[in-house]
Each structure stands twice: as C-alpha cells, then as structure tokens.
Design an enzyme around this catalytic site. Structure first.
Site, PDB file in Angstrom:
ATOM      1  N   ALA A  79       0.835  -1.199   0.000  1.00  0.00           N
ATOM      2  CA  ALA A  79       0.000   0.000   0.000  1.00  0.00           C
ATOM      3  C   ALA A  79       0.861   1.237   0.000  1.00  0.00           C
ATOM      4  CB  ALA A  79      -0.884   0.017   1.254  1.00  0.00           C
ATOM      5  N   TYR A 147      -6.275   8.006   1.816  1.00  0.00           N
ATOM      6  CA  TYR A 147      -5.761   6.795   2.454  1.00  0.00           C
ATOM      7  C   TYR A 147      -6.873   6.075   3.225  1.00  0.00           C
ATOM      8  CZ  TYR A 147      -3.082   3.894   5.749  1.00  0.00           C
ATOM      9  OH  TYR A 147      -2.599   2.860   6.489  1.00  0.00           O
ATOM     10  N   LYS A 151      -8.746   2.524   2.420  1.00  0.00           N
ATOM     11  CA  LYS A 151      -8.624   1.418   3.383  1.00  0.00           C
ATOM     12  C   LYS A 151     -10.004   0.892   3.725  1.00  0.00           C
ATOM     13  CE  LYS A 151      -4.281   0.687   4.023  1.00  0.00           C
ATOM     14  NZ  LYS A 151      -3.680  -0.594   3.634  1.00  0.00           N
ATOM     15  N   PHE A 208       4.369  18.169  19.154  1.00  0.00           N
ATOM     16  CA  PHE A 208       3.305  19.018  18.604  1.00  0.00           C
ATOM     17  C   PHE A 208       2.145  19.046  19.595  1.00  0.00           C
ATOM     18  CE2 PHE A 208       5.195  17.093  14.604  1.00  0.00           C
ATOM     19  CZ  PHE A 208       5.970  18.209  14.314  1.00  0.00           C
ATOM     20  N   ARG A 274      -0.044  19.757  15.424  1.00  0.00           N
ATOM     21  CA  ARG A 274       0.100  19.556  13.983  1.00  0.00           C
ATOM     22  C   ARG A 274      -1.273  19.646  13.305  1.00  0.00           C
ATOM     23  NH1 ARG A 274       3.216  14.119  12.406  1.00  0.00           N
ATOM     24  NH2 ARG A 274       1.209  13.226  13.018  1.00  0.00           N
TER      25      ARG A 274
HETATM   26  P1  NAD Z   1       5.620   0.079   4.570  1.00  0.00           P
HETATM   27  O1  NAD Z   1       5.600   1.287   3.686  1.00  0.00           O
HETATM   28  O2  NAD Z   1       6.853  -0.238   5.309  1.00  0.00           O
HETATM   29  O3  NAD Z   1       5.178  -1.216   3.742  1.00  0.00           O
HETATM   30  C1  NAD Z   1       4.371  -1.168   2.596  1.00  0.00           C
HETATM   31  C2  NAD Z   1       5.103  -1.945   1.487  1.00  0.00           C
HETATM   32  O4  NAD Z   1       4.311  -1.950   0.315  1.00  0.00           O
HETATM   33  C3  NAD Z   1       6.454  -1.294   1.126  1.00  0.00           C
HETATM   34  O5  NAD Z   1       7.476  -2.262   1.181  1.00  0.00           O
HETATM   35  C4  NAD Z   1       6.246  -0.785  -0.287  1.00  0.00           C
HETATM   36  O6  NAD Z   1       7.437  -0.830  -1.062  1.00  0.00           O
HETATM   37  C5  NAD Z   1       5.184  -1.745  -0.783  1.00  0.00           C
HETATM   38  N1  NAD Z   1       4.386  -1.191  -1.893  1.00  0.00           N
HETATM   39  C6  NAD Z   1       3.865   0.049  -2.006  1.00  0.00           C
HETATM   40  N2  NAD Z   1       3.207   0.167  -3.184  1.00  0.00           N
HETATM   41  C7  NAD Z   1       3.318  -1.043  -3.818  1.00  0.00           C
HETATM   42  C8  NAD Z   1       2.868  -1.548  -5.068  1.00  0.00           C
HETATM   43  N3  NAD Z   1       2.163  -0.793  -5.918  1.00  0.00           N
HETATM   44  N4  NAD Z   1       3.159  -2.833  -5.379  1.00  0.00           N
HETATM   45  C9  NAD Z   1       3.882  -3.620  -4.538  1.00  0.00           C
HETATM   46  N5  NAD Z   1       4.354  -3.182  -3.345  1.00  0.00           N
HETATM   47  C10 NAD Z   1       4.059  -1.911  -2.989  1.00  0.00           C
HETATM   48  O7  NAD Z   1       4.387   0.251   5.581  1.00  0.00           O
HETATM   49  P2  NAD Z   1       3.946  -0.688   6.803  1.00  0.00           P
HETATM   50  O8  NAD Z   1       3.907   0.181   8.004  1.00  0.00           O
HETATM   51  O9  NAD Z   1       4.699  -1.945   6.820  1.00  0.00           O
HETATM   52  O10 NAD Z   1       2.435  -0.985   6.391  1.00  0.00           O
HETATM   53  C11 NAD Z   1       1.964  -2.252   5.957  1.00  0.00           C
HETATM   54  C12 NAD Z   1       0.448  -2.188   5.811  1.00  0.00           C
HETATM   55  O11 NAD Z   1      -0.142  -1.897   7.073  1.00  0.00           O
HETATM   56  C13 NAD Z   1      -0.029  -1.101   4.852  1.00  0.00           C
HETATM   57  O12 NAD Z   1      -1.137  -1.590   4.130  1.00  0.00           O
HETATM   58  C14 NAD Z   1      -0.439   0.027   5.774  1.00  0.00           C
HETATM   59  O13 NAD Z   1      -1.416   0.861   5.180  1.00  0.00           O
HETATM   60  C15 NAD Z   1      -0.987  -0.755   6.961  1.00  0.00           C
HETATM   61  N6  NAD Z   1      -0.974   0.005   8.223  1.00  0.00           N
HETATM   62  C16 NAD Z   1       0.204   0.334   8.837  1.00  0.00           C
HETATM   63  C17 NAD Z   1       0.186   1.040  10.071  1.00  0.00           C
HETATM   64  C18 NAD Z   1       1.438   1.413  10.831  1.00  0.00           C
HETATM   65  O14 NAD Z   1       1.336   1.964  11.951  1.00  0.00           O
HETATM   66  N7  NAD Z   1       2.628   1.134  10.336  1.00  0.00           N
HETATM   67  C19 NAD Z   1      -1.044   1.428  10.624  1.00  0.00           C
HETATM   68  C20 NAD Z   1      -2.222   1.095   9.948  1.00  0.00           C
HETATM   69  C21 NAD Z   1      -2.179   0.357   8.765  1.00  0.00           C
HETATM   70  C1  UD1 Z   2      -1.018   7.537  12.595  1.00  0.00           C
HETATM   71  C2  UD1 Z   2      -0.540   7.336  11.188  1.00  0.00           C
HETATM   72  C3  UD1 Z   2      -1.547   7.918  10.261  1.00  0.00           C
HETATM   73  C4  UD1 Z   2      -2.943   7.365  10.545  1.00  0.00           C
HETATM   74  C5  UD1 Z   2      -3.283   7.586  12.015  1.00  0.00           C
HETATM   75  C6  UD1 Z   2      -4.619   6.963  12.379  1.00  0.00           C
HETATM   76  C7  UD1 Z   2       1.893   7.304  11.147  1.00  0.00           C
HETATM   77  C8  UD1 Z   2       3.140   8.072  10.849  1.00  0.00           C
HETATM   78  N1  UD1 Z   2       0.735   7.991  10.993  1.00  0.00           N
HETATM   79  O1  UD1 Z   2      -1.056   8.948  12.832  1.00  0.00           O
HETATM   80  O2  UD1 Z   2      -1.151   7.559   8.973  1.00  0.00           O
HETATM   81  O3  UD1 Z   2      -3.901   8.070   9.818  1.00  0.00           O
HETATM   82  O4  UD1 Z   2      -2.275   6.972  12.788  1.00  0.00           O
HETATM   83  O5  UD1 Z   2      -4.511   5.627  12.589  1.00  0.00           O
HETATM   84  O6  UD1 Z   2       1.924   6.134  11.468  1.00  0.00           O
HETATM   85  N2  UD1 Z   2       4.156  13.935  17.037  1.00  0.00           N
HETATM   86  C9  UD1 Z   2       5.015  14.809  17.685  1.00  0.00           C
HETATM   87  N3  UD1 Z   2       6.268  14.987  17.175  1.00  0.00           N
HETATM   88  C10 UD1 Z   2       6.702  14.351  16.042  1.00  0.00           C
HETATM   89  C11 UD1 Z   2       5.825  13.462  15.385  1.00  0.00           C
HETATM   90  C12 UD1 Z   2       4.550  13.283  15.915  1.00  0.00           C
HETATM   91  O7  UD1 Z   2       4.644  15.415  18.691  1.00  0.00           O
HETATM   92  O8  UD1 Z   2       7.855  14.567  15.629  1.00  0.00           O
HETATM   93  C13 UD1 Z   2       2.814  13.725  17.590  1.00  0.00           C
HETATM   94  C14 UD1 Z   2       1.719  13.940  16.578  1.00  0.00           C
HETATM   95  O9  UD1 Z   2       1.361  15.296  16.518  1.00  0.00           O
HETATM   96  C15 UD1 Z   2       0.609  13.062  17.141  1.00  0.00           C
HETATM   97  C16 UD1 Z   2       1.367  11.916  17.816  1.00  0.00           C
HETATM   98  O10 UD1 Z   2       2.706  12.380  17.988  1.00  0.00           O
HETATM   99  O11 UD1 Z   2      -0.139  13.761  18.099  1.00  0.00           O
HETATM  100  C17 UD1 Z   2       1.390  10.643  16.998  1.00  0.00           C
HETATM  101  O12 UD1 Z   2       1.828  10.970  15.684  1.00  0.00           O
HETATM  102  P1  UD1 Z   2       2.112   9.852  14.550  1.00  0.00           P
HETATM  103  O13 UD1 Z   2       3.103   8.886  15.035  1.00  0.00           O
HETATM  104  O14 UD1 Z   2       2.397  10.588  13.293  1.00  0.00           O
HETATM  105  O15 UD1 Z   2       0.773   9.039  14.454  1.00  0.00           O
HETATM  106  P2  UD1 Z   2      -0.772   9.439  14.266  1.00  0.00           P
HETATM  107  O16 UD1 Z   2      -0.978  10.912  14.297  1.00  0.00           O
HETATM  108  O17 UD1 Z   2      -1.526   8.664  15.260  1.00  0.00           O
END
Ligand code: NAD
Ligand code: UD1
Length: 308
Positions: A79, A147, A151, A208, A274
């Site tokens: 994604a 996004y 989702k 923030f 933010r």
């Molecule tokens: P990430 O960016 O590390 O992993 C996503 C992977 O998908 C990457 O390796 C990227 O290269 C690959 N990718 C992107 N576009 C592609 C395409 N068109 N074809 C093939 N591969 C592609 O992110 P992550 O944190 O590991 O997230 C994994 C999943 O979990 C995602 O679907 C993300 O939306 C979801 N998610 C993550 C979090 C979080 O806190 N990390 C929270 C909610 C949902």
């Molecule tokens: C996360 C996801 C976002 C998703 C949301 C809801 C990430 C990076 N973002 O946002 O994609 O829509 O969950 O599930 O994973 N903060 C600071 N200083 C910094 C960075 C962040 O104070 O340098 C604060 C932010 O203002 C926020 C909190 O930390 O209040 C968490 O931020 P972040 O880790 O970006 O996550 P979400 O805002 O929860």
C-alpha cells in the site's frame, strides 16, 4: 501452513510477518513488493522465499502468479502507507490501496482459486477524528483522507465480497505500530521512530501540542501474532478486528519511558499542534481477545525490546 503470498513483504510490517512465517519449515513464501518504500535487505535469506520486485497494480503479473501458485494464504499489505502521500497522489493511491485488492478478489473468484484465507490490512485511520473512544469495530467511520477512504472501501470489499462469493477473508485495523525495520528515511515515520532517531543523533525532539494527546502504540510482534492468528483461525471469517493493545499512552508518558529505559536526557521543544491531527485514539480490542489473541507486550515491555 503451506504456500503463502505476502504483498508489501519488503516493508516494515510485511517483512516482520515473513520473519515469523518462515520459522515454520512447511511454509513457502512469495513476496511481491515494488520497493517504492520497502527494502530488499528486510527480507530474510531463505530458499523458501521467492521475491518479485513487481507492483500489485501489474494485473497481468498478479493474475498469472495467483493462478500458477494457488496460494493457501494471502496477506495483502502492499500500500501507499502514508496518509500525507495519499493526499499528494489520490488517484495513484486509489489504484494501489483499492483497485489492486479488487483485482486479487476477482482473480480468485473467476478462476475458482481455492484459498484458505485472505487477510487485508486496514487502519485505525478509518475512524477519523470522531470523538467516540475507545474505538470499537462498530464505532462511527469517518475517513478523512484518500488513504482512509481506500482502506475502508478495500476492507469492506474483501469482507462482503468474501461473503457473496464464499471466499474466506478477514481484515485488521492497525493502530500505531512500532518496532525495528520501520523505514527511518520515510518522511512519514511514526512518532516513536522520530523520538528514537532524535536521541540517537542528539537532536531536539519536537512535541506538537502539549504532549497529553494519547495513542494506542502496539509492538510489531503483537501485530504479527494477531495477523497469523486471524489468518489461521477458522472462526474469524468475514470480520474486521482492531489490532492494538487496548491501552492509551500519552506522548509525555512515552517520552518518560524512553528516558528511563535509555537512561538519557531528551531535549524537548513544544510546538503548535500539527494541522489535521486527531487528538486522541485508542482501541477496544475485546473482539480480538474473544477470537483468541491477547497482546503479549505492554508499552513498557515493547519499548524495552525495541530499544534494546
Ligand atoms: P511500509 O511502507 O513499510 O510497507 C508497505 C510496502 O508496500 C512497502 O514495502 C512498499 O514498497 C510496498 N508497496 C507500495 N506500493 C506497492 C505496489 N504498488 N506494489 C507492490 N508493493 C508496494 O508500511 P507498513 O507500516 O509496513 O504498512 C503495511 C500495511 O499496514 C499497509 O497496508 C499500511 O497501510 C498498513 N498500516 C500500517 C500502520 C502502521 O502503523 N505502520 C497502521 C495502519 C495500517
Ligand atoms: C497515525 C498514522 C496515520 C494514521 C493515524 C490513524 C503514522 C506516521 N501515521 O497517525 O497515517 O492516519 O495513525 O490511525 O503512522 N508527534 C510529535 N512529534 C513528532 C511526530 C509526531 O509530537 O515529531 C505527535 C503527533 O502530533 C501526534 C502523535 O505524535 O499527536 C502521533 O503521531 P504519529 O506517530 O504521526 O501518528 P498518528 O498521528 O496517530
């Protein structure tokens, strides 16, 4: 388990999932990742892993692969994982985060592929900033960004399509996931990685707002554990599950944990909240727990492991 497809398997969560799945000698894993954000080095070395540097939007490739391999399990994680990126590129995000999912489902249906389970990874972002807390799976859905919209649509496609055409599917909504292998170069890194990075590099950390905002920070091992559990449990079908710890942790309290564990001082700057941020978020995880998975890591034990 058997033959498994992990899309996005070079990314943070996908490659951590592969680390776990490969421990079972009966598993053979195929990874599809275009490396737009992931990293080849995240993938463990094993002759039971096949890696394709391909896009999930390459429908011809995906169809041929699905038909050829006849996977038992599909974990669809690929994604555009950044909300900010989705706002810059809504049409492209829609292709990757939504259309690619429908293409996988269509291929399964049209070719009568006999998969055991397909798991889709959704996000807590679908709840938007509705003030209801903690978030239950039945709480109001208010997606605010491309996004979150994609989702939600993908997750509902996976579940309702599964019901209509008798394909075993399940979806998860992750809260704030942290752990090793998160891409430090990503401009969209989560707050805990930024905090760690500022300590490692002796930089000030910017909060923030007042730091009293809270989140549900869930350690990667529990995210992987919940995914494997839901994919292999025959009871969890056509349902969506929150994946978090069920506990809220404020930013100020996480900073305190960091200081204690690392025994170091962190210079904090407070800045304006933010734009577009939600104030607070945390999960009700009773549905996940009732299904048979309880998180193993608290914020303290998860951070200890992470920072070790
Ligand atoms: P990430 O960016 O590390 O992993 C996503 C992977 O998908 C990457 O390796 C990227 O290269 C690959 N990718 C992107 N576009 C592609 C395409 N068109 N074809 C093939 N591969 C592609 O992110 P992550 O944190 O590991 O997230 C994994 C999943 O979990 C995602 O679907 C993300 O939306 C979801 N998610 C993550 C979090 C979080 O806190 N990390 C929270 C909610 C949902
Ligand atoms: C996360 C996801 C976002 C998703 C949301 C809801 C990430 C990076 N973002 O946002 O994609 O829509 O969950 O599930 O994973 N903060 C600071 N200083 C910094 C960075 C962040 O104070 O340098 C604060 C932010 O203002 C926020 C909190 O930390 O209040 C968490 O931020 P972040 O880790 O970006 O996550 P979400 O805002 O929860």
């Amino acid at each position: 388990m058997g033959k498994i497809l992990v899309t996005g398997g070079a990314g943070f969560i996908g490659s951590s999932l592969v680390d776990e799945l490969i421990k079972d000698k009966n598993n053979a894993i195929v990874i599809v990742d275009d490396l737009s954000m992931g990293n080849r080095g995240n993938i463990p070395n094993s002759e039971r892993i096949t890696f394709y540097e391909k896009s999930v939007c390459d429908y011809k490739f995906m169809e041929e692969l699905l038909i050829l391999e006849n996977f038992q399990f599909i974990y669809h994680l690929a994604a555009v994982a950044s909300v900010a990126d989705s706002i810059e590129r809504p049409a492209y995000t829609h292709k990757v985060n939504s259309e690619s999912t429908l293409n996988i489902l269509e291929t399964i249906r049209k070719n009568k592929l006999n998969i055991t389970k397909m798991l889709f990874t959704s996000s807590a972002a679908v709840y938007g900033d509705d003030p209801t807390l903690p978030k239950k799976e039945v709480s109001p859905i208010k997606p605010k960004t491309p996004y979150a919209i994609d989702k939600f649509s993908s997750e509902q496609f996976v579940l309702r399509y599964g019901e209509l055409y008798n394909i075993q599917t399940v979806a998860v909504r992750f809260f704030n996931v942290y752990g090793p292998k998160q891409n430090p170069k990503s401009p969209y890194s989560g707050v805990l990685l930024i905090l760690k990075d500022s300590i490692d590099n002796n930089k000030n950390f910017k909060v923030f707002g007042d730091g009293e905002q809270y989140r549900d920070f869930v350690y990667i091992n529990d995210v992987v554990g919940a995914m494997v559990h839901l994919a292999t449990s025959s009871n969890s079908v056509h349902e969506v599950y929150n994946v978090g710890t069920g506990k809220k942790t404020s930013l100020n309290s996480v900073i305190k944990n960091f200081k204690e564990i690392l025994n170091s001082n962190i210079t904090i700057e407070y800045a304006e909240p933010r734009a577009g941020d939600i104030k607070n978020s945390y999960a009700d995880i009773n549905k996940l727990v009732d299904s048979g998975y309880s998180p193993l890591f608290s914020i303290e034990s998860g951070l200890r492991r992470y920072l070790k």
